[in-house]
Design an enzyme around this catalytic site. Sequence first.
Site: not given
Ligand code: S3P
Length: 441
Positions: A30, A35, A183, A327, A354, A358
């Site tokens: 995912k 990206r 993110q 995750d 999240k 959770r």
């Molecule tokens: C993600 C980073 C994580 C993760 C999310 C996807 C990503 O979150 O929990 O499911 O694709 O960069 P954070 O941005 O809080 O690290």
Amino acid sequence: MSTVRHGMSSELVLAGGRPLRGRIRVPGCKGISHRALLLAGMADGRSRIAGMAEGDDVAHTAEVLDRLGVRLRHGAPDERGVGVATVTSGGVETFREPDVVLDCGNSGTTMRMVAGLLAGRPQLAVLDGDASLSARPMGRVVEPLRAMGATVDGRAGGTLPPLVIRGGALRGTRHALAVASGQVKTALLLAGLQAEGVTEIVEPAPSRDHTERMLAALGVPIERRDPTRVALRAGAPRPFEIVVPGDPSSAAFFVVASTIVPGSSIVIEGVSLNPGRIAYVDVLTRMGARIEITETGIEVGEPVGDITVEHASLHGTEIAGEEAIIDELPVLAIAAAFAEGLTTIHDAGELAVKESNRIATLTQELTQLGVEVEARPDGIVVRGGSPRGTRLKSHGDHRVALCGAVAGLAAEGETVVRGWSAVGVSYPRFADDLARLLGDA
Ligand code: S3P
């Protein structure tokens, strides 16, 4: 095993104790799929993305790009049965002003990363999502984008969705993030590609690095000063082709299930072995799991390979923040419920923000399974035992639903997971893949 529909939602019904056996491929990663779409949208030309993640989250990113004028075509599956998407863009300069609110659904990744992408564009855009996304923190991306010169606002002083963005001339900025976030880092890198000068991001701990790996593989000079420090200047990726490796977080559900159900033996093929994404394997190995990793290749900067898992008896452990796992903590808590002794998850306050809280939802569902569990502000303590089949809830959170299935596979008796359709976010065909491993399909 069966799924039962109730209007828009559905239940998964499982009998515990049946071993998983065989070889599977899980859906495309995912994180890499989001990206790949965004970088293809920034590139001037045509890119090909094979094996893109199938769930709703990535579909929302694709839909947002479509609203900006990027052309997306889903072609017929290739010779290995892998679907191929073609993305054609003229680069960010050709983005048009969206004439509707951009719907990010349940996807925090879409909202935060698209905010970074649009921070460099002069058009007005509004990003919104579902009830869960509307409660998730956005100040962490809004503030640094404002510091770069974008006009970004949102509810509650710019801390909650919807977000309203009118980007513009950005200046490269040094960001010291309060919370490590793959993110937010990606959002700032996408903004930095459109900014004048150097954009530098410093994190308190490493976060996932798919964006850095992809940008480097696509010819964008990016300086990785150490695992918590990255910098770049303006630029654009070139169009590319990628075969998205399997999602290590989706694989984790089968890795744990096969570990805790006696008689299981599986191989998950073609998974991203990005070290930041498979750290959960080290935790399980420390708990006594029998897992083997075989690297088979590299794909746009990502190591890829197979994960082989045999059933094993587990014992409790301590999981601390420096392992940078987030995750997979929910499914590790399920593993802990079937392990001997105590498992403590520390430094994981982020679990509370999240797709559901959770810490709260896992505590509730583990308690329902008859497990002794303590919720803490920064994590959870689980005393392993003999969970019994019961009625569980997804709380609208895909990973909580999938955790319910894993628990049900190993628990005594029958388990029902209510709100099963939440899995559509990341793994809509989980029940079919599971049926194959159980020998039902
Ligand atoms: C993600 C980073 C994580 C993760 C999310 C996807 C990503 O979150 O929990 O499911 O694709 O960069 P954070 O941005 O809080 O690290």
